[in-house]
Design an enzyme around this catalytic site. Structure first.
Site, PDB file in Angstrom:
ATOM      1  N   CYS A 173      -2.039  -0.179   6.416  1.00  0.00           N
ATOM      2  CA  CYS A 173      -0.646   0.457   6.482  1.00  0.00           C
ATOM      3  C   CYS A 173      -0.360  -0.539   7.850  1.00  0.00           C
ATOM      4  O   CYS A 173       1.179  -0.880   8.263  1.00  0.00           O
ATOM      5  CB  CYS A 173      -0.687   1.742   6.701  1.00  0.00           C
ATOM      6  SG  CYS A 173      -0.889   2.541   5.229  1.00  0.00           S
TER       7      CYS A 173
ATOM      8  N   ARG B 191       1.217   3.006  -1.881  1.00  0.00           N
ATOM      9  CA  ARG B 191       2.252   2.102  -1.443  1.00  0.00           C
ATOM     10  C   ARG B 191       3.787   1.713  -2.319  1.00  0.00           C
ATOM     11  O   ARG B 191       3.233   0.610  -3.376  1.00  0.00           O
ATOM     12  CB  ARG B 191       1.525   1.224  -1.328  1.00  0.00           C
ATOM     13  CG  ARG B 191       0.229   0.749   0.073  1.00  0.00           C
ATOM     14  CD  ARG B 191       0.363  -0.414  -0.320  1.00  0.00           C
ATOM     15  NE  ARG B 191      -1.464   0.144   0.930  1.00  0.00           N
ATOM     16  CZ  ARG B 191      -1.606   0.610   2.204  1.00  0.00           C
ATOM     17  NH1 ARG B 191      -0.489   0.785   2.519  1.00  0.00           N
ATOM     18  NH2 ARG B 191      -2.623   0.338   2.594  1.00  0.00           N
TER      19      ARG B 191
END
Length: 242
Positions: free
Chosen positions: A72, A149
């Protein structure tokens, strides 16, 4: 260990057999062509009323699992570095995760220090997971707590135009997202198709309903089969005589 299955068949006899555990009550999830729902929540840039914030621009809304995680971190940095490229395309970025807002703010400072960049886009808080579940960002067989995601590309009329999904430990590529935005914008402007591996400036594909207009506008069309005609949108239109 025995696994129970349920099955169904198509009109022409094709069959599908799935584990009973996959069976669930149908619920709404955003699909291509839907108006993305309005919602209100806190962000690193203050309160966000999504429709008011988004309308009139293209939007990339992307989820990620959590703050202070390695993949991330690289994604947020990658989007921040590419933000000028998105702005050139009238596109806003906005992220969402289940990390608390104060945690995200500390993480944001660390990212900016680590990469020497400024993150200009808002990062949304969804600590309860309500939005993530509603938007199909939680995939229980991948992880039942953190979002995958997931990326939505939303147009200025608030319509979903593209949906991408990546697993927890594989980061997105900003170049591909920019390529898709270029493709969608060219498609909207010229009513053309965009082929596989297309890049901005490359030839597009003429669609039956747009060939005459493209030709009259001075764009070069090349036919290879009755179903396959390319169009060069870089062709200079003819100058008006007189």
């Amino acid at each position: 260990m025995s696994v129970q299955f349920f099955s169904g068949s198509s009109r022409h006899g094709g069959r599908i057999k799935l584990p009973m555990s996959y069976r669930r009550t149908a619920k709404w999830l955003p699909q291509i062509g839907d108006i993305f729902p309005d919602f209100t929540t806190r962000s690193t840039k203050g309160k966000i009323d999504f429709h008011e914030w988004a309308e009139g621009s293209w939007v990339v809304l992307f989820s990620h699992p959590a703050a202070f995680t390695p993949v991330c971190t690289t994604e947020i940095a990658g989007f921040a570095l590419a933000e000028p490229d998105f702005q050139q395309r009238n596109t806003k970025l906005i992220s969402m995760s289940r990390s608390a807002l104060h945690v995200q703010k500390h993480w944001l400072k660390d990212i900016e220090s680590l990469f020497g960049i400024q993150v200009g886009f808002p990062m949304l808080e969804d600590e309860t997971g309500h939005f993530s579940k509603t938007f199909g960002m939680i995939h229980p067989h991948e992880n039942d707590q953190h979002s995958i995601r997931k990326t939505f590309i939303i147009d200025p009329a608030l319509k979903v135009r593209m949906i991408m999904e990546y697993p927890l430990f594989v980061g997105r590529g900003t170049d591909e997202i920019l390529r898709v935005i270029d493709a969608l914008q060219v498609q909207d402007e010229f009513s053309v198709g965009v082929g596989g591996d297309w890049q901005k400036g490359s030839q597009c594909l003429a669609l039956p309903g747009s060939m005459q207009a493209l030709s009259e506008a001075g764009h070069k069309l090349t036919s290879y089969r009755y179903y396959l005609t390319t169009v060069d949108l870089n062709t200079e239109p003819p100058e008006d005589e007189g």
